[in-house]
Design an enzyme around this catalytic site. Structure first.
Site, PDB file in Angstrom:
ATOM      1  N   GLY A 117      41.525  -3.694 -38.116  1.00 48.88           N
ATOM      2  CA  GLY A 117      42.231  -2.567 -38.713  1.00 48.88           C
ATOM      3  C   GLY A 117      42.719  -1.592 -37.671  1.00 48.88           C
ATOM      4  O   GLY A 117      42.754  -1.899 -36.477  1.00 48.88           O
ATOM      5  N   PHE A 124      41.297   1.101 -36.556  1.00 50.81           N
ATOM      6  CA  PHE A 124      40.256   1.506 -35.619  1.00 50.81           C
ATOM      7  C   PHE A 124      39.933   0.393 -34.634  1.00 50.81           C
ATOM      8  O   PHE A 124      39.559   0.654 -33.489  1.00 50.81           O
ATOM      9  CB  PHE A 124      38.989   1.907 -36.392  1.00 50.81           C
ATOM     10  CG  PHE A 124      37.927   2.521 -35.528  1.00 50.81           C
ATOM     11  CD1 PHE A 124      37.945   3.878 -35.238  1.00 50.81           C
ATOM     12  CD2 PHE A 124      36.903   1.751 -34.988  1.00 50.81           C
ATOM     13  CE1 PHE A 124      36.957   4.446 -34.437  1.00 50.81           C
ATOM     14  CE2 PHE A 124      35.920   2.299 -34.193  1.00 50.81           C
ATOM     15  CZ  PHE A 124      35.949   3.664 -33.911  1.00 50.81           C
ATOM     16  N   GLY A 125      40.056  -0.845 -35.072  1.00 46.96           N
ATOM     17  CA  GLY A 125      39.746  -1.972 -34.201  1.00 46.96           C
ATOM     18  C   GLY A 125      39.164  -3.137 -34.978  1.00 46.96           C
ATOM     19  O   GLY A 125      39.416  -3.288 -36.181  1.00 46.96           O
ATOM     20  N   VAL A 128      36.529  -5.498 -36.966  1.00 48.24           N
ATOM     21  CA  VAL A 128      35.496  -5.226 -37.963  1.00 48.24           C
ATOM     22  C   VAL A 128      34.589  -6.449 -38.071  1.00 48.24           C
ATOM     23  O   VAL A 128      35.067  -7.570 -38.288  1.00 48.24           O
ATOM     24  CB  VAL A 128      36.094  -4.913 -39.343  1.00 48.24           C
ATOM     25  CG1 VAL A 128      34.999  -4.490 -40.318  1.00 48.24           C
ATOM     26  CG2 VAL A 128      37.163  -3.835 -39.232  1.00 48.24           C
ATOM     27  N   LYS A 139      32.745  -1.358 -37.244  1.00 50.15           N
ATOM     28  CA  LYS A 139      34.073  -1.237 -36.635  1.00 50.15           C
ATOM     29  C   LYS A 139      33.892  -0.943 -35.146  1.00 50.15           C
ATOM     30  O   LYS A 139      33.125  -0.058 -34.780  1.00 50.15           O
ATOM     31  CB  LYS A 139      34.882  -0.133 -37.312  1.00 50.15           C
ATOM     32  CG  LYS A 139      35.168  -0.390 -38.786  1.00 50.15           C
ATOM     33  CD  LYS A 139      35.971   0.751 -39.386  1.00 50.15           C
ATOM     34  CE  LYS A 139      36.186   0.549 -40.890  1.00 50.15           C
ATOM     35  NZ  LYS A 139      37.124  -0.535 -41.164  1.00 50.15           N
ATOM     36  N   ASP A 181      45.336   7.550 -45.467  1.00 50.32           N
ATOM     37  CA  ASP A 181      45.643   6.137 -45.235  1.00 50.32           C
ATOM     38  C   ASP A 181      45.226   5.308 -46.450  1.00 50.32           C
ATOM     39  O   ASP A 181      44.738   4.186 -46.318  1.00 50.32           O
ATOM     40  CB  ASP A 181      44.934   5.643 -43.978  1.00 50.32           C
ATOM     41  CG  ASP A 181      45.437   4.278 -43.505  1.00 50.32           C
ATOM     42  OD1 ASP A 181      46.621   3.969 -43.754  1.00 50.32           O
ATOM     43  OD2 ASP A 181      44.656   3.518 -42.908  1.00 50.32           O
TER      44      ASP A 181
END
Length: 379
Positions: free
Chosen positions: A87, A89-90, A92, A106, A201
């Site tokens: 995602g 953030f990075g 998962v 995450k 979001d």
């Protein structure tokens, strides 16, 4: 007499001093309370730390600080077998902690910062049945981690469309209404916080369902962790995500509770259509679904975008009211959109009516699924 007078004057002076102290404390409390405000509540495009009550709301549940070694062990050294998604953030990962708890972890590259910890501490006490709980964090060796409760049944998007469709995409209307209601309650709870918390979001991929198909809103406030990076995320996600952004966000980056409502309207539209809102309603149309809805005034044509997999699992009245709510949420003008509290009430009312009119799950009243007989001809 002089002693008595002195005692009286001394006592009076003590009372005056006590009253003065009380007035000062009241003034200090009110002035401090007034200063606690978030710029996002007034429509600012950038989240701010000013006025954030860091350390004030931590008595409910302290955020847990994990060690990298513990998270590595939980994910088998971050094995690809445990990678469940990527995602904004990075990466998962699904993980199993020492105490037997399943978590979603995450992970991203990021230098340690006190702001990161402050954000975790602010978000983790905010808990609700329809929100994914942020359990804790870790930041070591230029890596940052967020640890959430694990929701086993995936996202709503995975049930509706796409190659990894979980349940053949077949969700009857009442179940879709129930999912929408749960997500609305979660989002409304964020908006009820003081100071108000915006999601920023919200999208179908960020609404997860548990084993009982209870909806839980994920990634609330996640963009606040990404102030210093490109919040648009990987290029492959931009087109799909931008469809959820309200006009004022696209043009001015002006987030508000009403921009969350617009995103929720796109979520409802995807529940209705069963496909991504980036698609066109028909092969000969150059508009995406959101643009088409905003430019359509005749309800009779809405029947053409209802997911055919719904079959006869809904009433004409319930479907019409659901579409009316979608249209209101997708108003181009933010002032004309309803508040999430109203959306919750409407979805609750529509679902209750559908349940009373369709006593057997999956079986609705006889309906016409195409043509002008399903919906009124005008708004």
């Amino acid at each position: 007499m002089s002693k008595t007078l002195a005692a009286i004057l001394g006592g009076a002076a003590g009372v005056v001093a006590l009253v003065g102290i009380i007035i000062f404390l009241i003034w200090f409390y009110l002035s401090h309370k007034k200063s606690v405000s978030r710029t996002s509540e007034t429509g600012s495009s950038e989240p701010s730390q000013e006025g954030r009550p860091v350390g004030v709301e931590l008595s409910i549940r302290e955020a847990r600080r994990f060690e990298t070694e513990e998270l590595s062990l939980a994910t088998n050294n971050f094995s690809n077998k445990n990678l469940i998604g990527i995602g904004k953030f990075g990466e998962v990962y699904k993980g199993l902690l020492n105490d037997g708890m399943l978590v979603a972890i995450k992970k991203r590259v990021g230098a340690p910062s006190p702001e990161f910890v402050d954000e975790v501490r602010y978000l983790s006490p905010i808990q609700h049945r329809n929100l994914v709980t942020l359990l804790g964090y870790c930041q070591e060796s230029n890596l940052q981690f967020l640890v959430y409760e694990y929701i086993p049944n995936g996202s709503v998007s995975s049930h509706l469309y796409g190659p990894g469709r979980v349940s053949d995409g077949k969700l009857e209307f009442k179940l879709r209404l129930s999912i929408a209601l749960g997500a609305a309650k979660g989002l409304a709870h964020l908006h009820s916080q003081s100071p108000r918390l915006l999601h920023k979001d919200f999208k179908t991929a960020n609404v997860l369902v548990d084993e009982n198909f209870i909806a839980k809103v994920a990634d609330a406030g996640l963009l606040n962790f990404l102030r210093q990076v490109d919040v648009a995320g990987p290029s492959s996600l931009v087109t799909a995500d931008e469809i959820f952004l309200a006009p004022e966000v696209k043009e001015f980056r002006r987030f508000s509770d009403k921009s969350d409502v617009f995103s929720f309207g796109v979520f409802l539209l995807e529940l209705l259509h069963g496909q991504q809102a980036t698609e066109s309603p028909s092969p000969d149309s150059s508009q995406n679904l959101v643009e088409w809805v905003q430019n359509t005034e005749d309800y009779s044509v809405f029947a053409g975008i209802v997911d055919q997999r719904l079959g006869t699992s809904f009433t004409a009245e319930g479907m019409e009211e659901f579409i009316q709510l979608i249209v209101r949420c997708l108003e181009p003008s933010s002032e004309r959109r309803p508040a999430m509290s109203y959306v919750v009430m409407e979805l609750d009312r529509i679902l209750e009516k559908e349940m009373s009119l369709t006593t057997v799950m999956g079986e609705g009243t006889p309906i016409v699924t195409l043509g002008s007989q399903l919906f009124k001809a005008s708004k």
